[in-house]
Motif scaffolding. Structure first.
Motif, PDB file in Angstrom:
ATOM      1  N   PHE A  76       0.871  -1.180   0.000  1.00 15.15           N
ATOM      2  CA  PHE A  76       0.000   0.000   0.000  1.00 15.15           C
ATOM      3  C   PHE A  76       0.907   1.229   0.000  1.00 15.15           C
TER       4      PHE A  76
ATOM      5  N   LEU B 252      -3.274   1.292  -3.027  1.00 13.04           N
ATOM      6  CA  LEU B 252      -3.241   2.691  -2.606  1.00 13.04           C
ATOM      7  C   LEU B 252      -3.255   2.824  -1.087  1.00 13.04           C
ATOM      8  N   HIS B 253      -2.355   3.640  -0.578  1.00  9.35           N
ATOM      9  CA  HIS B 253      -2.400   4.044   0.833  1.00  9.35           C
ATOM     10  C   HIS B 253      -2.944   5.473   0.928  1.00  9.35           C
ATOM     11  N   CYS B 254      -2.305   6.402   0.250  1.00 10.37           N
ATOM     12  CA  CYS B 254      -2.733   7.788   0.327  1.00 10.37           C
ATOM     13  C   CYS B 254      -1.867   8.646  -0.601  1.00 10.37           C
TER      14      CYS B 254
ATOM     15  N   ALA C 154      -7.589  10.464  -2.552  1.00 11.19           N
ATOM     16  CA  ALA C 154      -7.598   9.132  -3.167  1.00 11.19           C
ATOM     17  C   ALA C 154      -7.569   9.225  -4.685  1.00 11.19           C
TER      18      ALA C 154
ATOM     19  N   TRP D 140      -7.433  -0.319  -1.163  1.00  9.54           N
ATOM     20  CA  TRP D 140      -7.110   0.932  -0.476  1.00  9.54           C
ATOM     21  C   TRP D 140      -7.084   0.681   1.028  1.00  9.54           C
TER      22      TRP D 140
ATOM     23  N   THR E 266      -6.376   3.012   4.337  1.00  8.57           N
ATOM     24  CA  THR E 266      -6.234   4.416   4.695  1.00  8.57           C
ATOM     25  C   THR E 266      -5.193   4.609   5.791  1.00  8.57           C
TER      26      THR E 266
ATOM     27  N   ALA F  32     -14.517   5.407  -1.654  1.00 10.79           N
ATOM     28  CA  ALA F  32     -14.175   4.066  -2.126  1.00 10.79           C
ATOM     29  C   ALA F  32     -15.211   3.567  -3.129  1.00 10.79           C
TER      30      ALA F  32
ATOM     31  N   LEU G   1     -12.872   1.339  -5.315  1.00 13.31           N
ATOM     32  CA  LEU G   1     -11.807   0.798  -4.487  1.00 13.31           C
ATOM     33  C   LEU G   1     -12.365  -0.104  -3.395  1.00 13.31           C
TER      34      LEU G   1
END
Length: 208
Positions: free
Chosen positions: A35, A60-62, A80, A97, A99, A112, A117
């Motif tokens: 992520f 994806l993390h951020c 995002a 994703w 967070t 999301a 996501l």
């Protein structure tokens, strides 16, 4: 192997620690999910290429490492969306994703849904951000190592971390994989896990 679980890493890519994590994963023959922070991905695109080329998943993390309970719904969406755009330009189509700090709000869920996501939490937390020895982390993780599990680690040093490097996480990987295999579990990327993944962390929000 009779079961599967996933090893996951947040807060990278990091030019020092991500290559070392990838080296160990290659040595033990394991594929994982990363992520990533989009701004770091822009700085170190070769690390993402190496990871994806080895069969690891990019998620994806951020874009900005901020808690969602301190952001508006529009800010969450924008963060995002920008992160996905950055990863897309680098050739990575992220579908999962996680967070920052695992914080999920109504705005998070709406973003999301709108962006297609899947929110992913974890079932076992190494708490490696504390900087404890790998043996301590392995003992902490052991009770939660089971079929369908999602293990949280970090290949970068994020905000709030009490350590200045990820060396103990690197040391943790080989014994952790050995523990998994001793329980007839094979680590795979999240996309290869069957069933419903945890969409939030199971306990109090902590770490990075």
């Amino acid at each position: 192997m009779s079961g599967k679980l996933s090893l996951t890493f947040d807060d990278g890519p990091d030019p020092v620690w991500t290559p070392r994590v990838l080296d160990v994963l290659e040595e033990v023959g394991v594929r994982a999910t990363f992520f990533v922070v989009a701004t770091l991905a822009e700085r170190h695109p070769s690390l993402l290429r190496r990871a994806s080329g080895a069969g690891h998943e990019i998620a994806l993390h951020c874009t900005r490492h901020l808690r969602h309970d301190r952001m508006t719904a529009s800010e969450i969406y924008a963060d995002a969306e920008k992160g996905l755009r950055v990863l897309g330009k680098l050739g990575h189509d992220a579908g999962d994703w996680r967070t920052p700090w695992g914080v999920v709000t109504g705005g998070t869920k709406k973003a999301a849904e709108d962006l297609g996501l899947r929110l992913v939490g974890w079932t076992a937390d190494s708490e490696d951000w504390r900087g404890e020895p790998s043996k301590v982390m392995l003992s902490r993780l052991a009770p939660g190592i089971g079929p369908g599990g999602v293990v949280l680690m970090h290949d970068g040093v994020g905000p709030g971390s009490l350590r200045d490097g990820c060396g103990e996480t690197v040391e943790l990987l080989a014994p952790l994989v050995s523990l998994c295999r001793s329980r007839d579990l094979e680590p795979v990327p999240l996309g290869e896990l069957s069933g419903v993944l945890p969409d939030r962390n199971p306990g109090p929000v902590a770490g990075v």
